[in-house]
Design an enzyme around this catalytic site. Sequence first.
Site, short mmCIF file in Angstrom:
data_model
loop_
_atom_site.label_atom_id
_atom_site.label_comp_id
_atom_site.label_asym_id
_atom_site.label_seq_id
_atom_site.Cartn_x
_atom_site.Cartn_y
_atom_site.Cartn_z
N ALA A 69 -39.37 -31.89 27.04
CA ALA A 69 -38.19 -32.71 26.72
C ALA A 69 -38.10 -32.95 25.22
CB ALA A 69 -38.23 -34.02 27.49
N TYR A 70 -39.22 -33.28 24.60
CA TYR A 70 -39.25 -33.51 23.17
C TYR A 70 -38.88 -32.24 22.40
CZ TYR A 70 -41.19 -34.63 18.55
OH TYR A 70 -41.36 -34.83 17.21
N SER A 71 -39.49 -31.12 22.78
CA SER A 71 -39.20 -29.86 22.10
C SER A 71 -37.73 -29.47 22.26
CB SER A 71 -40.10 -28.74 22.64
OG SER A 71 -41.44 -29.00 22.29
#
Length: 164
Positions: A69-71
């Site tokens: 999700a962060y990437s």
Amino acid sequence: MNNAGITSPTRFLDVTPAEWDRILDVNVRGSFLVTHRVAAGMAERGFGRIVFLSPVSAERGGGVFGGVAYSAAKAALLGFAKALACELGASGVTVNSVAPGLIDTDITQGKLDEERRAAMIADVPVCRIGAVEDVADIIAFLARPESGYLTGATYDVNGGSHIH
């Protein structure tokens, strides 16, 4: 300078829709809201510098601590910056991204053990962890009036750990 964000080490198969939305809301929507607020004034004045901080995990699909999700959220910022550079360039506004690698901050909130940290540093061609000043210097360079011909680019600050 779009520098706010949150990370999550949750693996894709374990991430919930609520967690996914939370990560994208803070990282992508937050940057949209701040940028939207200031971009019109910059364009009206005929000058502006916008810089997105989007770590190396956006380019390679994972990083020190961030999960999918962060990437994905940080990769969205790279696309946002490029599209915005095209739209605002004629108005004298430049938009760039800085993609730091392992920098001496505590984004992992103490969850990166010393053995793993040492192994990661050993994989950096310049043989050290990055300093906050390494990132700040390129941001200051991009913010100068003299940097008006630099737009739509991503500047890697990672000691050579992600050469592409």
